[in-house]
Design an enzyme around this catalytic site. Structure first.
Site, short mmCIF file in Angstrom:
data_model
loop_
_atom_site.label_atom_id
_atom_site.label_comp_id
_atom_site.label_asym_id
_atom_site.label_seq_id
_atom_site.Cartn_x
_atom_site.Cartn_y
_atom_site.Cartn_z
CG PHE A 38 43.99 61.81 20.13
CD1 PHE A 38 43.80 60.68 19.34
CD2 PHE A 38 43.02 62.11 21.08
CE1 PHE A 38 42.68 59.88 19.49
CE2 PHE A 38 41.90 61.31 21.24
CZ PHE A 38 41.73 60.19 20.44
CB SER A 84 30.82 33.04 38.73
OG SER A 84 30.17 32.13 39.56
CG LEU A 85 35.22 30.95 35.73
CD1 LEU A 85 36.61 31.52 35.46
CD2 LEU A 85 34.91 29.84 34.74
CD GLU A 115 41.16 32.94 28.75
OE1 GLU A 115 40.50 33.72 29.48
OE2 GLU A 115 40.66 32.32 27.82
CE LYS A 117 38.73 34.06 39.27
NZ LYS A 117 38.27 35.35 39.70
CG ASP A 119 40.97 41.12 41.73
OD1 ASP A 119 39.75 40.89 41.74
OD2 ASP A 119 41.63 41.30 42.76
NE ARG A 138 28.49 36.43 37.52
CZ ARG A 138 27.94 36.00 38.64
NH1 ARG A 138 27.81 36.82 39.65
NH2 ARG A 138 27.55 34.75 38.77
CD GLU A 175 36.81 40.70 35.79
OE1 GLU A 175 36.05 40.02 35.07
OE2 GLU A 175 36.83 40.61 37.03
CE1 TYR A 227 35.46 36.88 31.17
CE2 TYR A 227 37.18 38.35 31.97
CZ TYR A 227 35.91 37.82 32.08
OH TYR A 227 35.09 38.22 33.09
CE LYS A 290 37.73 31.50 30.09
NZ LYS A 290 37.78 32.81 29.45
CE LYS A 314 39.92 33.88 44.51
NZ LYS A 314 38.94 34.90 44.60
CB CYS A 411 40.03 58.96 75.44
SG CYS A 411 39.53 59.62 73.84
CB CYS A 414 38.42 63.63 75.56
SG CYS A 414 37.80 62.00 76.01
CB CYS A 429 36.58 57.11 74.84
SG CYS A 429 36.24 58.74 75.53
CB CYS A 435 34.98 62.06 73.34
SG CYS A 435 36.44 61.52 72.47
#
Ligand code: IVH
Length: 683
Positions: A38, A84-85, A115, A117, A119, A138, A175, A227, A290, A314, A411, A414, A429, A435
């Site tokens: 390729f 959006s949904l 389908e 969803k 992410d 979007r 997506e 989609y 849908k 979700k 701390c 120090c 601290c 420090c």
């Protein structure tokens, strides 16, 4: 080859061949030649294109590796808004949703397409005459960013469509995802290079598309699942058929789809993927359903934000359990000590997790964290994994041998005794000036983009300078010279990468340029505890110069909008420290800006009319109107075709939004508004 016609034919056939191989590899996941073959064909094509530039085409497979740098992403108004949904975590609400649709349409047994969803980051691709002409994010649903050159680097997105039965113009939405394998390789490299790894695939995908250099995007190995097909002349009336058709044109449509005709089948799909999602090569965060028949889409319509013919279920945040190994303590630039739980690595939400913040000592108490506890770790839509519960060791509990993990007293850097501020949840601290981690953190903050923007120095090189005692305070940065920088390397790294001549030159230039940074950012850069970007701006505008701030009392500070007791006390404490005052004096003498540039901001909004709506973080309504007018703009109370901008805060009235959309008025957030005010002063 000397015949031009012959060259053209060769170029065309190589392009076609490479497109086919690419499709087989990236879309069908079924390569028919090996990578070397390729690459050789690609090289051959690239050579011919260079030799015969008259046959250049932006759709050539050679152009995928990265076109021109994106300085700013052009804004694009979507022809069809990107809705959006609606989403829910409750199965009952899915039942209600389906019942509502059946009732509205007065029909039973509707066909639903189930389908995954994905992410990632949603994207809209515009095709004209079968070629990809634009890709946009979007954005706010109405206006997005043009990211075409970045999107072209994603090999599974066709630049040319297959066949010839596609509409003359259509959009396809989907997506952009970061496949797990590529994401892990990429994060590994980042860690090797001393860079912060990305927290999850979604963030990395969205960060990648915002990169200015498409060549960098090409290296990220992103993927894209489509989609949703939208356009005025799409023949197929069923959503499922549309996607099947899109697949024929060369788009990557995930095979994980099903048609359900009743709620039980929908639930089967949900339950199956809730269990199986970890086996997918990319992240999903739920299921989308849908209505299949698009004729009903118009009948059901949409609310202001989402369609009534589709919804999302979700998945609950994923949880995992792991045994506590130790609690480490991190010191931030303001001295705050954050406890971090280290545990046996667990696979959670697509990545290996082995540490999570415990936030502060109060949170540790609330969890009642004991040695040998098993932690319940959760990672939902949030980026950072969190510990939601601790399960104590049974045996120890029965025998009354549980040992609570106590917060450290000194701390870890120090050794200064830690202090717990009244009404604050954590320890800090107090060794502010000496420090070493606080000093490094403060320098990293000082040079950061939103502060003095001396990014050529980067978080790493500033460490070299501190380790070698080349800088000691902010003012000493401005006393550097190229000679002092050349050859400096880290004393703690084995790599011993040193600063070169060119790097030194760039660093000195950006330090010099930073003297032009406006006062509000200088105030932010000082790193005063609790004074963030927004409050620094408000305070700078209110007091106008550093002397007024130095002389102000706590009562004066609390009068400023959004400055509470804590911020006021922190300001008083900072400006009563003589070392800080001395440093400010030196910085002032070195030429940094310590007063508001009134003249420069005056005309920025000239001729523009604004309507403000909602609640703002940094201003009261009256204040934001005053800022508009002080900068030459006009603040009006109601929207009309003459309005240029609607500045929206939280809880803006939905009617205002609708009207602004109808009148095509640009809607800007408080942040975007602030950027408008400061833009002329930057770069
Ligand atoms: S359809 C009008 N289908 O989820 C319908 N969206 O809030 C448009 N998403 O912004 C969206 N997978 O980024 C649809 N199979 C899928 C999806 C999906 C992920 C995202 C998309 C959208 C968000 C919904």
């Amino acid at each position: 080859m000397d015949n031009n016609q012959e060259v053209k034919q060769k170029i065309d056939s190589l392009r076609k061949l490479l497109e086919r191989y690419s499709y087989e590899y990236y879309v069908l996941d079924n390569p028919t030649i090996d990578d070397i073959e390729f690459d050789n064909l690609l090289k051959e094509l690239d050579g011919l294109e260079k030799q015969y530039p008259e046959f250049y085409s932006s759709f050539s497979p050679t152009q995928r590796v990265g076109g021109q740098i994106n300085k700013d992403f052009k804004q694009v108004t979507h022809k069809y808004p990107m809705l959006s949904l609606a989403n829910t975590y409750s199965k009952d609400e899915i039942v209600d949703f389906v019942a509502r649709a059946e009732e509205s349409l007065n029909m039973k047994d509707l066909e639903w397409v189930c389908e995954l969803k994905y992410d990632g980051l949603s994207i809209s691709l515009l095709y004209e005459e079968g070629v990809l002409v634009r890709a946009s994010t979007r954005g706010n649903g109405v206006v997005g960013d043009d990211v075409t050159s970045n999107i072209k680097t994603i090999p599974s997105i066709p630049l040319h469509l297959q066949g010839n039965d596609f509409p003359q113009e259509f959009e396809i939405r989907g997506e952009v995802v970061y496949p797990h394998k590529a994401f892990e390789e990429f994060n590994k490299k980042r860690i090797e290079n001393g860079e912060e790894p990305f927290a999850n695939c979604r963030n990395a995908a969205s960060g990648s598309l915002k990169l200015q250099d498409p060549k960098e995007v090409a290296k990220r190995k992103l993927d894209c699942y489509l989609y949703f097909l939208i356009g005025d002349s799409i023949k197929e009336k069923k959503h499922y058929d549309r996607l099947r058709q899109a697949k024929q044109w060369g788009f990557k449509i995930a095979p994980y789809m099903a048609i359900a005709t009743n709620i039980n089948e929908i639930m089967d799909f949900i339950n199956y993927w809730d269990k199986q999602r970890d086996d997918l090569p990319f992240d999903i965060d739920g299921i989308v359903i849908k209505l299949n028949d698009t004729n009903y889409w118009n009948t059901l319509g949409a609310t202001a934000k989402s369609p009534r013919w589709a919804t999302a279920f979700k998945f609950k945040a994923e949880q995992a359990k792991s045994k506590l190994k130790s609690v480490e303590y991190q010191v931030g630039r303001t001295g705050v000590v954050t406890p971090v739980a280290e545990f046996e690595p667990v696979w959670l939400g697509g990545t290996w997790v082995k540490r999570a913040t415990l936030h502060n000592s109060d949170q540790m108490d609330k969890l009642s964290l004991c040695l040998d506890d098993t932690l319940v770790i959760e990672k939902g839509g949030e980026i950072i994994p969190k510990i939601v519960a601790c399960e104590h060791d049974k045996e120890k509990e029965e025998k009354g041998l549980l040992e609570k993990v106590g917060f450290i007293k000194r701390c870890p850097i120090c050794n200064t005794p830690l202090v717990k501020e009244e009404e604050q949840a954590g320890y800090y601290c107090p060794n502010y000036n000496h420090c070493s981690v606080q000093i490094l953190g403060r320098f990293q903050h000082f040079i950061s983009k939103k502060a003095m923007n001396i990014e050529t120095l980067g978080g790493e090189k500033i460490r070299y300078l501190l380790e070698n005692n080349i800088v000691s305070d902010f003012a000493s940065l401005y006393e550097l010279s190229e000679n002092k920088l050349i050859g400096v390397y880290s004393l703690t790294d084995d790599k011993k990468l040193s600063i070169q001549e060119k790097g030194a030159k760039n660093i000195i230039t950006s330090i010099e340029n930073s003297k032009q940074v406006p006062f509000e950012r200088v105030l932010f850069a000082l790193g005063i505890r609790y004074v963030g970007e927004v409050s620094a701006k408000t305070i700078a505008r209110h007091f106008e110069n550093i002397d007024n701030i130095i002389n102000a009392k706590k009562e004066d500070f609390v009068l400023v909008n959004d400055v509470g007791e804590t911020v006021a006390e922190s300001l008083v404490s900072y400006f009563s420290n003589s070392e800080n005052l001395l440093e400010i004096d030196r910085l002032r003498q070195l030429g940094l800006r310590f007063e508001i540039e009134k003249k420069q901001t005056k005309d920025i909004l000239m001729g523009k009319s604004f309507v403000v709506s909602g609640v703002f973080k940094g201003y009261s309504r009256e204040e934001i109107k005053k800022v508009i007018e002080d900068n030459g703009g006009k603040s009006v109370s109601s929207l009309s075709s003459k309005t240029d901008f609607l500045v929206f805060g939280e809880n803006m009235g939905p009617e205002k939004k609708k009207k602004a959309e109808a009148l095509n008025i640009k809607m800007i957030s408080e942040e975007e508004f602030n950027n408008m005010l400061t833009n002329t002063n930057e770069e």
